[in-house]
Every structure is written in C-alpha cells, then in structure tokens.
Write a protein that holds these residues in place. Structure first.
Motif, PDB file in Angstrom:
ATOM      1  N   SER A  74       0.845  -1.186   0.000  1.00 43.81           N
ATOM      2  CA  SER A  74       0.000   0.000   0.000  1.00 43.81           C
ATOM      3  C   SER A  74       0.881   1.237   0.000  1.00 43.81           C
ATOM      4  O   SER A  74       2.050   1.190   0.402  1.00 43.81           O
ATOM      5  N   TYR A  75       0.308   2.341  -0.444  1.00 44.88           N
ATOM      6  CA  TYR A  75       1.038   3.601  -0.406  1.00 44.88           C
ATOM      7  C   TYR A  75       1.362   3.993   1.028  1.00 44.88           C
ATOM      8  O   TYR A  75       2.387   4.632   1.290  1.00 44.88           O
ATOM      9  N   ASP A  76       0.489   3.639   1.958  1.00 42.88           N
ATOM     10  CA  ASP A  76       0.703   4.010   3.360  1.00 42.88           C
ATOM     11  C   ASP A  76       2.011   3.464   3.907  1.00 42.88           C
ATOM     12  O   ASP A  76       2.625   4.067   4.796  1.00 42.88           O
ATOM     13  N   VAL A  77       2.446   2.314   3.407  1.00 38.51           N
ATOM     14  CA  VAL A  77       3.710   1.735   3.874  1.00 38.51           C
ATOM     15  C   VAL A  77       4.863   2.669   3.540  1.00 38.51           C
ATOM     16  O   VAL A  77       5.718   2.961   4.380  1.00 38.51           O
ATOM     17  N   TRP A  78       4.899   3.169   2.305  1.00 38.15           N
ATOM     18  CA  TRP A  78       5.951   4.115   1.911  1.00 38.15           C
ATOM     19  C   TRP A  78       5.868   5.390   2.734  1.00 38.15           C
ATOM     20  O   TRP A  78       6.887   5.914   3.192  1.00 38.15           O
ATOM     21  N   ILE A  79       4.659   5.899   2.912  1.00 37.05           N
ATOM     22  CA  ILE A  79       4.463   7.142   3.661  1.00 37.05           C
ATOM     23  C   ILE A  79       4.955   6.976   5.096  1.00 37.05           C
ATOM     24  O   ILE A  79       5.712   7.814   5.614  1.00 37.05           O
ATOM     25  N   ASN A  80       4.560   5.889   5.737  1.00 39.13           N
ATOM     26  CA  ASN A  80       4.946   5.661   7.133  1.00 39.13           C
ATOM     27  C   ASN A  80       6.443   5.400   7.281  1.00 39.13           C
ATOM     28  O   ASN A  80       7.058   5.822   8.264  1.00 39.13           O
ATOM     29  N   ASP A  81       7.034   4.702   6.298  1.00 38.73           N
ATOM     30  CA  ASP A  81       8.491   4.494   6.308  1.00 38.73           C
ATOM     31  C   ASP A  81       9.214   5.837   6.389  1.00 38.73           C
ATOM     32  O   ASP A  81      10.122   6.032   7.213  1.00 38.73           O
ATOM     33  N   LEU A  82       8.812   6.766   5.526  1.00 37.63           N
ATOM     34  CA  LEU A  82       9.539   8.026   5.436  1.00 37.63           C
ATOM     35  C   LEU A  82       9.262   8.944   6.611  1.00 37.63           C
ATOM     36  O   LEU A  82      10.137   9.725   7.007  1.00 37.63           O
TER      37      LEU A  82
END
Length: 276
Positions: A74-82
């Motif tokens: 999900s896009y949320d994974v990338w967002i939360n990573d950063l």
C-alpha cells in the motif's frame, strides 16, 4: 562537505540513505524518487545543489538498496516508512522534493505530519487525482498489467543489470547509452514482487481534496510537458491551481516526466530561486 551513506531502520525494514551535509545552519532538502527508480535519479541536480543545501536522498522500500515488501502492499507503507526516517534524521522541519510517485508520498507526509515539512516541491507528480479531474487516462507502459508481469519475470531472472539492457532499449529507443545503463540498474534493483503485484489505490474526490487542504506549507509544482511525456494534464493543472491558489507552478517546456534529468539546469535554477 561530509558525505554520509547509511541505513535507517524503520523497525520493519532498512531504508538506504545518502546525505551531503554542509552545516546545521543550511536548509535540509529531502528528495523522494518515483516508481521503478532510486535515489540515483537525482544525481544530476544534487551534485550542484549540495553546494547550497544539506541534501538527503533515499531509496523507497522495494527499490534501490532498501528493504523489500512482504505482504504489505500500500502507499501508506511508503508514507509511514519516510515519516519514521524523517523523525530519526531531523530535529527541524525539512523541505520535501518528490518526483512522480514520490510527489504523492511527499504530499501525504505534508498532509499527515505538518510538523515535519515547511515546504513542498512536487516534480511532475502523481497527484492521485480522480479521472474526472485529469480528464484523461494515463497510458504509460509501466501501468500495463501484462507489461509489468513480463518485466517482473525478467527482473527476477536477471543476474546482472546488463541482462536488462535489451528490454530497456525497447522502451527507451532514443535514450543515450549512459541513460540506458542507469535505467537498467534501476530495474535490476526493483523488487520483482512489487512489480508483479502493482499497488492500485483510487481515492474519491472528497478525500483527494481533503489531503491537499490539510497542507499548511508552501507548495511549488515543477511540471513537464504532457506532449513530451509529462503526466499532469492541462485539466489537472487547472484544477490544482484552483484547489491550491497560493501554490506556485513552473513549467519546463523542454522536459517530459523527468524534469530533474531532461532539463536539470533550469530545475536547479528554480530550486535555488524559490528555496532560500
């Protein structure tokens, strides 16, 4: 200048980070690349901008040298990573510069965590605008299901980046040998599972509007030309201007989807002019 290479762990995966650091008094620019790319996509601009700013580039999960996905697509994974990376690396707000998919990630970080961002630069971004806003369906090879399945197999079977050069040439017949080499490396570093199982996330118009309305920092759009490959349509640009009347828009007429590569000199000049 100090050049630092390291991994920042999110608690789930390690994110590969490269920094060009001058001094704490300089502004921090954080660059987020697009899909099937890596932090190397910024090399033509960071070499110059690192004389004026503290620069941080990184590889998104599933790309470059960062950790891979498991079952969390999900896009949320990338967002939360950063968000975790920014919290660990910086004590003050930063300027986020996001290209394509990286623009959407940067937008969401600024919307969710305004305490982390004081300026947003969106480079020919994927805005996640609904079809009625864009007034067209984007038709790029990487959006085609069969194309991506085929590329996933080739990435999985490749032993070196050279094994992907012939396929890269088919997609970019006019690219230079140097560009083909860089693109083949980026493909080689792409998680073949991520490529096979494309993340699809559609949001409705109300959520789309709310995400942008939650942003309280300055926004600069640096756009390519649609006829040359830019992905922001004329209709989408007009809509975004009306939605974000205080934002600035800058068109690079000789550039398509990658202004930081195709017209890097004007790109650099615009960053230096707008970010003090």
């Amino acid at each position: 200048m100090q050049i630092s290479k390291k991994f920042v762990h999110t608690g789930d995966v390690a994110i590969d980070v490269k920094q060009y650091l001058l001094d704490s008094k300089y502004t921090n620019l954080v660059f987020i690349h697009g899909y099937s790319s890596s932090k190397n996509t910024w090399d033509r601009v960071t070499s110059e901008l690192s004389n004026f700013y503290n620069i941080t580039t990184l590889d998104l999960r599933g790309m470059g040298r960062s950790g891979r996905f498991s079952d969390k697509f999900s896009y949320d994974v990338w967002i939360n990573d950063l968000i975790i990376v920014l919290e660990k690396l910086f004590e003050q707000k930063v300027i986020l510069i996001g290209h394509s998919l990286g623009g959407w990630i940067a937008t969401n970080i600024a919307s969710k965590r305004p305490d982390l961002v004081n300026h947003l630069v969106l480079v020919d971004p994927y805005t996640s605008a609904p079809d009625e806003v864009r007034n067209k369906i984007r038709r790029i090879p990487s959006a085609d299901v069969e194309f991506r399945k085929n590329r996933s197999k080739k990435i999985k079977n490749a032993k070196t980046p050279k094994d992907l050069i012939s396929e890269t040439k088919k997609l970019y017949p006019n690219a230079s040998k140097h560009s083909i080499k860089i693109l083949s490396r980026m493909w080689f570093d792409l998680d073949h599972i991520l490529e096979k199982n494309r993340i699809r996330e559609k949001i409705n118009i109300d959520k789309f509007i709310q995400i942008y309305k939650n942003i309280n920092c300055n926004i600069l759009f640096i756009l390519g030309t649609p006829s040359l490959g830019g992905i922001v349509s004329r209709e989408e640009k007009i809509y975004m201007k009306n939605l974000l009347p205080d934002s600035k828009f800058f068109d690079l007429k000789n550039s398509g989807h990658t202004p930081q590569i195709e017209d890097h000199i004007k790109f650099i000049d615009k960053i230096k002019k707008e970010i003090k």
